[in-house]
Design a protein around this motif. Structure first.
Motif, PDB file in Angstrom:
ATOM      1  N   ASN A 184       0.845  -1.209   0.000  1.00 25.89           N
ATOM      2  CA  ASN A 184       0.000   0.000   0.000  1.00 25.89           C
ATOM      3  C   ASN A 184       0.873   1.249   0.000  1.00 25.89           C
ATOM      4  OD1 ASN A 184      -2.492  -1.100  -0.132  1.00 25.89           O
ATOM      5  ND2 ASN A 184      -3.016  -0.839   2.020  1.00 25.89           N
ATOM      6  N   TYR A 231       0.511   4.041  -2.782  1.00 31.71           N
ATOM      7  CA  TYR A 231      -0.007   5.383  -2.526  1.00 31.71           C
ATOM      8  C   TYR A 231       1.124   6.366  -2.213  1.00 31.71           C
ATOM      9  CZ  TYR A 231      -4.176   2.601  -2.468  1.00 31.71           C
ATOM     10  OH  TYR A 231      -5.160   1.729  -2.835  1.00 31.71           O
ATOM     11  N   ASP A 240       5.231   6.060   5.424  1.00 29.73           N
ATOM     12  CA  ASP A 240       5.633   6.570   4.100  1.00 29.73           C
ATOM     13  C   ASP A 240       5.398   8.077   4.037  1.00 29.73           C
ATOM     14  OD1 ASP A 240       2.903   7.218   3.004  1.00 29.73           O
ATOM     15  OD2 ASP A 240       2.612   5.067   3.292  1.00 29.73           O
ATOM     16  N   ILE A 285      -4.006  10.124   3.964  1.00 28.73           N
ATOM     17  CA  ILE A 285      -5.444   9.817   3.967  1.00 28.73           C
ATOM     18  C   ILE A 285      -6.143  10.924   4.761  1.00 28.73           C
ATOM     19  CG2 ILE A 285      -7.187   8.056   4.561  1.00 28.73           C
ATOM     20  CD1 ILE A 285      -4.733   6.129   4.992  1.00 28.73           C
ATOM     21  N   ILE A 323     -11.143   3.050   6.100  1.00 28.57           N
ATOM     22  CA  ILE A 323     -10.196   2.274   5.271  1.00 28.57           C
ATOM     23  C   ILE A 323     -10.152   0.793   5.637  1.00 28.57           C
ATOM     24  CG2 ILE A 323      -8.678   4.199   4.662  1.00 28.57           C
ATOM     25  CD1 ILE A 323      -6.837   3.318   6.934  1.00 28.57           C
ATOM     26  N   TYR A 337     -13.602  -0.910   0.652  1.00 27.92           N
ATOM     27  CA  TYR A 337     -13.526   0.550   0.681  1.00 27.92           C
ATOM     28  C   TYR A 337     -12.258   1.023  -0.029  1.00 27.92           C
ATOM     29  CZ  TYR A 337     -13.058   5.326   1.954  1.00 27.92           C
ATOM     30  OH  TYR A 337     -12.900   6.683   1.866  1.00 27.92           O
ATOM     31  N   GLN A 338     -12.427   2.017  -0.874  1.00 22.05           N
ATOM     32  CA  GLN A 338     -11.280   2.680  -1.482  1.00 22.05           C
ATOM     33  C   GLN A 338     -11.555   4.162  -1.493  1.00 22.05           C
ATOM     34  OE1 GLN A 338     -11.379   0.462  -5.274  1.00 22.05           O
ATOM     35  NE2 GLN A 338      -9.324  -0.185  -4.729  1.00 22.05           N
ATOM     36  N   ALA A 339     -10.568   4.944  -1.024  1.00 21.96           N
ATOM     37  CA  ALA A 339     -10.749   6.400  -1.118  1.00 21.96           C
ATOM     38  C   ALA A 339     -10.824   6.726  -2.613  1.00 21.96           C
ATOM     39  CB  ALA A 339      -9.565   7.107  -0.477  1.00 21.96           C
ATOM     40  N   SER A 397      -7.970   6.732  -4.965  1.00 23.43           N
ATOM     41  CA  SER A 397      -7.018   5.647  -4.811  1.00 23.43           C
ATOM     42  C   SER A 397      -7.184   4.538  -5.849  1.00 23.43           C
ATOM     43  CB  SER A 397      -7.149   5.030  -3.425  1.00 23.43           C
ATOM     44  OG  SER A 397      -8.385   4.377  -3.335  1.00 23.43           O
ATOM     45  N   SER A 415      -6.246  -3.715  -7.549  1.00 23.95           N
ATOM     46  CA  SER A 415      -6.529  -3.595  -6.115  1.00 23.95           C
ATOM     47  C   SER A 415      -8.003  -3.255  -5.959  1.00 23.95           C
ATOM     48  CB  SER A 415      -5.662  -2.519  -5.488  1.00 23.95           C
ATOM     49  OG  SER A 415      -5.992  -1.283  -6.046  1.00 23.95           O
ATOM     50  N   MET A 416      -8.605  -3.829  -4.913  1.00 19.93           N
ATOM     51  CA  MET A 416     -10.062  -3.697  -4.812  1.00 19.93           C
ATOM     52  C   MET A 416     -10.526  -3.241  -3.443  1.00 19.93           C
ATOM     53  SD  MET A 416     -11.213  -7.123  -6.665  1.00 19.93           S
ATOM     54  CE  MET A 416     -12.859  -6.839  -6.177  1.00 19.93           C
ATOM     55  N   GLY A 417      -9.638  -2.717  -2.637  1.00 27.17           N
ATOM     56  CA  GLY A 417     -10.052  -2.278  -1.308  1.00 27.17           C
ATOM     57  C   GLY A 417     -10.231  -3.447  -0.345  1.00 27.17           C
ATOM     58  N   GLY A 469      -7.310  -5.130   0.859  1.00 26.89           N
ATOM     59  CA  GLY A 469      -6.046  -5.319   1.573  1.00 26.89           C
ATOM     60  C   GLY A 469      -6.124  -5.025   3.067  1.00 26.89           C
ATOM     61  N   LEU A 470      -6.656  -3.836   3.411  1.00 25.70           N
ATOM     62  CA  LEU A 470      -6.643  -3.458   4.825  1.00 25.70           C
ATOM     63  C   LEU A 470      -7.686  -4.240   5.633  1.00 25.70           C
ATOM     64  CD1 LEU A 470      -5.932   0.377   4.864  1.00 25.70           C
ATOM     65  CD2 LEU A 470      -4.388  -1.518   5.336  1.00 25.70           C
ATOM     66  N   SER A 529       1.616   8.597   5.643  1.00 29.59           N
ATOM     67  CA  SER A 529       0.851   7.797   6.615  1.00 29.59           C
ATOM     68  C   SER A 529       1.798   6.890   7.393  1.00 29.59           C
ATOM     69  CB  SER A 529      -0.142   6.877   5.906  1.00 29.59           C
ATOM     70  OG  SER A 529      -0.781   7.545   4.846  1.00 29.59           O
TER      71      SER A 529
HETATM   72  P1  ADP Z   1      -6.659  -1.075  -1.912  1.00 25.51           P
HETATM   73  O1  ADP Z   1      -6.768  -2.353  -2.606  1.00 25.51           O
HETATM   74  O2  ADP Z   1      -7.472   0.003  -2.525  1.00 25.51           O
HETATM   75  O3  ADP Z   1      -5.268  -0.676  -1.617  1.00 25.51           O
HETATM   76  P2  ADP Z   1      -6.818  -1.348   0.927  1.00 25.51           P
HETATM   77  O4  ADP Z   1      -7.838  -1.997   1.777  1.00 25.51           O
HETATM   78  O5  ADP Z   1      -5.441  -1.878   1.032  1.00 25.51           O
HETATM   79  O6  ADP Z   1      -7.361  -1.367  -0.540  1.00 25.51           O
HETATM   80  O7  ADP Z   1      -6.800   0.150   1.307  1.00 25.51           O
HETATM   81  C1  ADP Z   1      -7.994   0.847   1.415  1.00 25.51           C
HETATM   82  C2  ADP Z   1      -7.784   2.323   1.114  1.00 25.51           C
HETATM   83  O8  ADP Z   1      -6.979   2.915   2.133  1.00 25.51           O
HETATM   84  C3  ADP Z   1      -7.039   2.547  -0.149  1.00 25.51           C
HETATM   85  O9  ADP Z   1      -7.893   2.573  -1.260  1.00 25.51           O
HETATM   86  C4  ADP Z   1      -6.394   3.897   0.109  1.00 25.51           C
HETATM   87  O10 ADP Z   1      -7.286   4.946  -0.186  1.00 25.51           O
HETATM   88  C5  ADP Z   1      -6.144   3.920   1.588  1.00 25.51           C
HETATM   89  N1  ADP Z   1      -4.745   3.604   1.945  1.00 25.51           N
HETATM   90  C6  ADP Z   1      -4.244   2.425   2.397  1.00 25.51           C
HETATM   91  N2  ADP Z   1      -2.919   2.526   2.652  1.00 25.51           N
HETATM   92  C7  ADP Z   1      -2.568   3.780   2.354  1.00 25.51           C
HETATM   93  C8  ADP Z   1      -1.326   4.494   2.404  1.00 25.51           C
HETATM   94  N3  ADP Z   1      -0.191   3.955   2.830  1.00 25.51           N
HETATM   95  N4  ADP Z   1      -1.342   5.795   2.016  1.00 25.51           N
HETATM   96  C9  ADP Z   1      -2.484   6.376   1.593  1.00 25.51           C
HETATM   97  N5  ADP Z   1      -3.689   5.756   1.525  1.00 25.51           N
HETATM   98  C10 ADP Z   1      -3.729   4.463   1.896  1.00 25.51           C
END
Ligand code: ADP
Length: 452
Positions: free
Chosen positions: A355, A359, A383, A388, A396, A401-403, A406, A412-414, A416-417, A441
């Protein structure tokens, strides 16, 4: 047979209870008042006759009753007899024979001509007098009981009226109280018939349990609708993300079959197919992991794990995958161990670090640090990327969820987190994030050294 509604059951129970209670009160009151009337009759007749007989003689032994003496007092008929049982004052009530024997100071209850009477005699003697007299008191029991009966009848009518009124009132209140329940069942029926999850009960803001139930039902529908929408979004995102590489693979294959002639062209196309297939494979593996997480078939297998080694390995891999424009700084001391599932913890590190690469925006630096104390291992991934916004931070962790800014093209599909959160939770770990748009972040993961 049609089933009785709860409303009807409540009203029937309630009416039955009121009827039983009213009947008990009515019976108790009637028998108590009969008892009181009886005692009053006895008291009245004995007192009146005794008092009157005492006043009958003057001190010289002459019969002397005041000229205004009343032979009917307190509801008692009095009759004065001489020694020969001839009436010399007063009148026997109609229907009573004259021939009843005298019996001094003995109250008798006699049935005469269909009516009941109390009869009470007092002999009137005086030492100076040459004769004996009798004062007889007569009082009708039937008359008094008749009056009491009329009162009891009135009471009974009033009680029936009360039962009818309270049953009608009870029915009205129960009906009103059940309006939200009817609305809940109507809404549930409409939803199940039309699959329209946007329907709500919308009962307003009452304060009782049923209103709270209706509002909770609405809140639940809100959440179900959101989850349903997210699932729909997920399916459409997943198909969209899979369609793009699939289309590229197809067109590359067609190109190879129809147009490519040199080894170099074949190689180029094969490399492109490989890249797209890798993307698809990553996506499919993420989808599979998510579905195993949902079905609870994915379970952490704890073992003593060298976290330092695992994190260094992930950093090497990530550095290799991503280009060299971003610097990956490592503060990873050797020999930090914890009880953990190495596959899942590696997945967590991969998601956090990738991530940061994804980002990084105009940033250029990622710092991965590891530290430990007696109880916990603490890993930070920091980083200086796009950051965010504070209103997006709580979201997040949500799946899918994806901002807005992003979305990237790499599949990527939101997810990961949400996976990171799930892995942290099943290790009893904690996660925190501090971030500022445009500055970067920092994600901090705290892992207990012992799994339990
Ligand atoms: P994605 O597959 O979109 O990366 P994640 O679940 O990993 O999905 O992350 C969700 C959202 O959190 C991302 O779409 C992004 O907007 C935000 N995000 C995650 N990690 C970071 C980061 N290191 N810096 C900025 N935004 C981040």
């Amino acid at each position: 047979m049609k089933k009785m509604t709860v409303k009807l059951k409540i009203v029937i129970w309630y009416t039955a209870a009121i009827t039983v209670i009213s009947a008990i009160v009515l019976i108790a009151m009637t028998s108590l008042s009969r008892d009181m009337i009886e005692r009053d009759l006895i008291g009245r007749i004995t007192r009146t006759v005794t008092d009157s007989s005492r006043q009958a003689f003057s001190p010289d032994g002459k019969m002397h009753l005041r000229p205004d003496f009343k032979f009917y007092q307190n509801g008692v008929h009095m009759v004065l007899y001489d020694g020969n049982a001839d009436i010399i004052g007063g009148q026997v009530p109609f229907g009573i024979e004259d021939s009843i024997d005298f019996d001094d100071d003995n109250l008798r209850r006699l049935k005469l001509g269909g009516n009941e009477y109390y009869i009470y005699d007092r002999a009137i003697r005086h030492h100076e007098a040459d004769n004996e007299y009798w004062m007889r008191g007569i009082i009708s029991v039937s008359d008094e009981n008749g009056a009491a009966g009329a009162v009891a009848k009135n009471n009974l009518l009033l009680t029936i009226l009360l039962i009818l009124l309270s049953s009608a009132g009870g029915y009205f209140i129960v009906k009103k109280a059940f309006v939200p329940v009817d609305k809940i069942s109507k809404t549930a029926k409409q939803i199940s018939e039309s699959s329209d999850l946007s329907q709500r009960i919308n009962i307003g803001n009452g304060n009782d349990e049923i209103y709270r139930l209706a509002n909770t039902f609405d809140e639940m529908l809100d959440r179900i609708e959101q989850a349903f929408e997210r699932e729909k979004q997920f399916t459409s995102d997943a198909s969209h993300e899979l369609r793009t590489p699939a289309a590229v693979i197809l067109s590359e294959c067609e190109y190879m079959l129809d147009c490519a002639s040199t080894d170099e062209e074949f190689r180029e196309s094969a490399l492109s197919v490989k890249r797209q297939a890798e993307k698809m494979s990553k996506l499919i593996s993420e989808l599979l992991t998510i579905s195993r997480m949902d079905k609870n078939t994915l379970k952490a297998e704890f073992e003593n794990t060298d976290i330092s080694e695992l994190l260094s390995f992930v950093c090497d891999e990530q550095e290799e995958i991503h280009d060299g424009a971003t610097q990956l700084i490592r503060n990873i001391p050797d020999g930090i161990f914890a009880e953990a599932d190495r596959f899942l913890i590696a997945r967590l590190f991969i998601n956090l670090i990738s991530n940061s690469y994804q980002y990084i925006g105009n940033g250029n630096q990622i710092t991965v640090s590891l530290a430990s104390d007696d109880r916990n291992v603490v890993c930070s991934v920091k980083d200086n990327g796009i950051g965010i916004s504070s209103e997006n931070i709580p979201k997040i962790w949500e799946r899918f969820y994806q901002a807005d800014n992003s979305r990237t093209a790499d599949g990527s599909m939101g997810l990961g987190l949400s996976m990171v959160k799930w892995i942290s939770d099943c290790h009893n770990g904690t996660l925190s994030v501090t971030s500022e748009p445009g500055k970067g972040s920092e994600f901090v993961f705290t892992l207990p050294k012992k799994s339990k």
